[in-house]
Scaffold this motif. Structure first.
Motif: not given
Ligand code: NAD
Length: 252
Positions: A4-11, A225-227, A238-243
């Motif tokens: 998830x850390x890598x996903x946040x960095x990518x985002x 959830x997946x789309x 895949x995380x709560x938008x508010x976080x």
């Protein structure tokens, strides 16, 4: 498989590189404000589908059922406040990197969060107003709801006698051409398309990310959830938008 850390960095990299972000939001961005969505586990929506537009305009019984079930949703909407995800999107606009926001929600929370209304396309309308099915007459929703509460089970337009309904788009109802055109224009012109809290199962909104991809914009999806478009996305969180959204804004 990325952490998830890598996903946040990518985002965060995608967001930093963008100057013309377009966001598409769905019911999932407002669940943390207390308004349930349609397709999360536990939703009873599929068992109690809302009245369709063809039924609304042709069947008095459908209109009575519509108004009888409206009050609960309206109460939720009027009580709800923007959550950290709504506020983070408004912050992107303040930083002048959000070209526009297309929302499938009709709860008005993006406008409450402080966006310039000219940058927000409420593609499924708004539940804060009531509209006539025949003419252009609109009224505050509270006014029409009051008439219903006082005994009018099928309120009619005071100008033309058409049927009053919330100014939202029901299933089977056309989205006004200018509204859809504005949403498509945004999708075509962005340099990053950001989906937040949408199952991407309701057309035509669900087609907007494809328009952006066709014009070579990267796609970032934040959804619990997946789309169906996850495999086309550059990054999926895949995380709560508010976080997730406030954390990403902090990383900019
Ligand atoms: P949906 O119910 O089909 O999907 C919502 C998605 O959001 C789900 O995939 C879920 O996993 C995700 N989600 C839920 N909570 C989340 C959170 N905290 N953070 C991130 N993701 C989260 O919603 P949709 O795609 O918008 O389509 C449903 C239709 O119903 C739309 O037309 C919408 O306008 C309407 N609707 C609107 C509201 C509203 O205005 N708040 C509420 C219910 C339904």
């Amino acid at each position: 498989m990325h952490t998830q850390q890598q996903q946040f960095q990518g985002a965060a990299r995608l967001l930093r590189a963008a100057r013309k972000i377009v966001a598409l939001t769905g019911a999932g961005i407002s669940t943390e404000s207390g308004i349930p969505d349609f397709r999360s586990p536990g939703s009873t929506w599929l068992q109690n589908p809302p009245v369709s537009y063809p039924d609304f305009v042709s069947k008095p019984e459908a209109r009575r059922q519509y108004w009888a079930t409206r009050r609960g949703f309206l109460a939720q909407v009027l009580e709800a406040r923007p959550n950290p995800a709504h506020l983070a999107l408004a912050e992107l606009e303040r930083r002048a990197i959000l070209l526009g926001l297309v929302t499938q929600n009709f709860d008005g929370l993006h406008l409450d969060a402080g966006h310039d209304p000219a940058r927000v396309v409420e593609i499924h309308g708004t539940s804060r107003a009531a509209a006539c099915t025949l003419c252009d007459f609109r009224a505050p929703i509270e006014e029409i709801q009051r008439r219903v509460d006082e005994g009018e089970s099928d309120p009619q337009c005071q100008l033309c006698g058409g049927y009053m309904k919330s100014a939202t788009i029901l299933f089977g109802q056309h989205i006004p051409g200018n509204v859809l055109a504005q949403a498509k224009e945004l999708a075509r012109n962005c340099d990053l398309f950001l989906v937040v809290g949408s199952s991407l199962q309701v057309a035509p909104a669900a087609h907007l990310p494809r328009l952006a991809l066709k014009n070579n914009a990267p796609l970032l999806i934040i959804n619990l959830m997946p789309t169906p478009l996850d495999s086309y996305a550059n990054v999926v969180i895949q995380e709560k938008a508010g976080l997730a959204l406030p954390r990403l804004v902090e990383m900019l």
